[in-house]
Design an enzyme around this catalytic site. Structure first.
Site, PDB file in Angstrom:
ATOM      1  N   GLY A   1       0.805  -1.204   0.000  1.00 11.16           N
ATOM      2  CA  GLY A   1       0.000   0.000   0.000  1.00 11.16           C
ATOM      3  C   GLY A   1       0.842   1.260   0.000  1.00 11.16           C
ATOM      4  O   GLY A   1       1.990   1.266  -0.456  1.00 11.16           O
ATOM      5  N   HIS A   2       0.284   2.336   0.565  1.00  7.94           N
ATOM      6  CA  HIS A   2       0.920   3.650   0.506  1.00  7.94           C
ATOM      7  C   HIS A   2       2.260   3.674   1.236  1.00  7.94           C
ATOM      8  O   HIS A   2       3.228   4.242   0.732  1.00  7.94           O
ATOM      9  CB  HIS A   2      -0.027   4.687   1.123  1.00  7.94           C
ATOM     10  N   PHE A   3       2.321   3.084   2.417  1.00  7.62           N
ATOM     11  CA  PHE A   3       3.578   2.981   3.153  1.00  7.62           C
ATOM     12  C   PHE A   3       4.214   1.625   2.825  1.00  7.62           C
ATOM     13  O   PHE A   3       4.162   0.687   3.611  1.00  7.62           O
ATOM     14  CB  PHE A   3       3.333   3.112   4.660  1.00  7.62           C
TER      15      PHE A   3
END
Length: 313
Positions: free
Chosen positions: A289-291
């Site tokens: 995901g984003h991180f």
């Protein structure tokens, strides 16, 4: 027992003459913590690795701090000098009120540039994540000779990389007073957790302390005002995308993209788009995901080591 990718990273390090020539006890991955005053603002930063080695500057995202690199730094610090600052208003750096410090991406970049000058970092590789992207692009454009290489992880520079939520945020840009719920949602506990966990296929790799700590940070006195200013100013980043793309085409820095392809905020197309302006860019869309570091830390570390080694850095 090492995983295959960590074993590859270890083999790469041992094959490096700069590493193998040193006694193992002289190689330390210990992170140290510092503060320096920049234009009247105390900037906190993490540092690790040999100071005579090439430097990687790690620029964090929202609403995190240099803490997001805690697990990556030791894997790179046997070979590189790592510097990871907290931006003003984030982490352990000073957070003066907006009346005393203009929270714009231009200003954060100016402070970051002055920070690098104060540390005498004249040449480095940049790791950009999220807010670190628009800050990093401004810093690189101000001092292009400083840029030895570029590592991009969900730091968007392309219109096609914007997920659907940005249509709602655009309403906030056009009418802040009329859309207060947009900002309230942006800094909520649910959104803070979702930035980490949405799109993951490995929820067991996510430490819930991460988003509870980030939400506690967002709940500090004065933070709503600071983050509201930055969310509003983010519109200037989208407007600057063509300028950044032109800079990439003109300078073509050696570029590695390690992108969490399941990020609903900055979708995978944004990572792939870098190859349009830097045709030799190495693109890796990861199942994250984003991180992406939360669940692909080992893989990203190995990709960085291999990439920088190929650049002779």
């Amino acid at each position: 027992m090492k995983t295959p990718i960590l074993a590859a990273a270890a083999a790469l390090l041992l094959a490096d003459p700069a590493i193998s020539a040193k006694p193992m006890e002289s190689i330390s991955t210990t992170t140290t913590y510092h503060r320096v005053s920049i234009d009247g603002v105390n900037i906190f930063y993490r540092e690790a690795g040999p100071k005579d080695a090439e430097t990687i500057v790690l620029l964090h995202g929202f609403p995190s701090s240099s803490r997001e690199f805690d697990t990556l730094i030791p894997l790179l610090a046997t070979r590189y000098h790592l510097i990871a600052p907290d931006f003003p208003g984030f982490g352990h750096s000073d957070a003066p009120p907006p009346a005393n410090y203009a929270y714009t991406f231009d200003h954060l970049a100016e402070t970051t540039d002055h920070f690098l000058k104060a540390l005498k970092i004249d040449r480095c590789a940049f790791f950009l994540h999220d807010y670190g992207g628009p800050i990093g692009f401004r810093v690189m454009m101000a001092q292009p000779k400083r840029v030895a290489a570029l590592i991009v992880s969900n730091a968007n520079a392309y219109q096609e990389g914007l997920g659907v939520k940005w249509k709602t945020i655009a309403n906030y840009w056009s009418d802040r007073a009329g859309n207060p719920q947009v900002f309230d949602t942006f800094v909520s506990l649910a959104a803070t957790e979702a930035r980490h966990t949405l799109g993951t296929s490995h929820p067991e790799r996510y430490n819930p302390d991460t988003w509870t700590d980030e939400f506690a940070f967002l709940s500090r006195p004065g933070q709503r005002e600071i983050q509201a200013e930055l969310l509003y100013d983010y519109r200037t980043n989208v407007a600057a995308y063509p300028v950044w793309q032109t800079w990439l085409r003109e300078h073509k820095p050696p570029t590695l993209v390690v992108w969490g392809k399941n990020d609903p905020s900055f979708i995978g197309a944004g990572g792939e788009a870098y190859q349009r302006d830097v045709p030799e860019a190495e693109i890796h869309l990861l199942d994250a995901g984003h991180f992406a570091l939360d669940e692909k830390n080992d893989e990203i570390a190995a990709l960085i080591l291999q990439f920088l080694n190929r650049q002779g850095f």
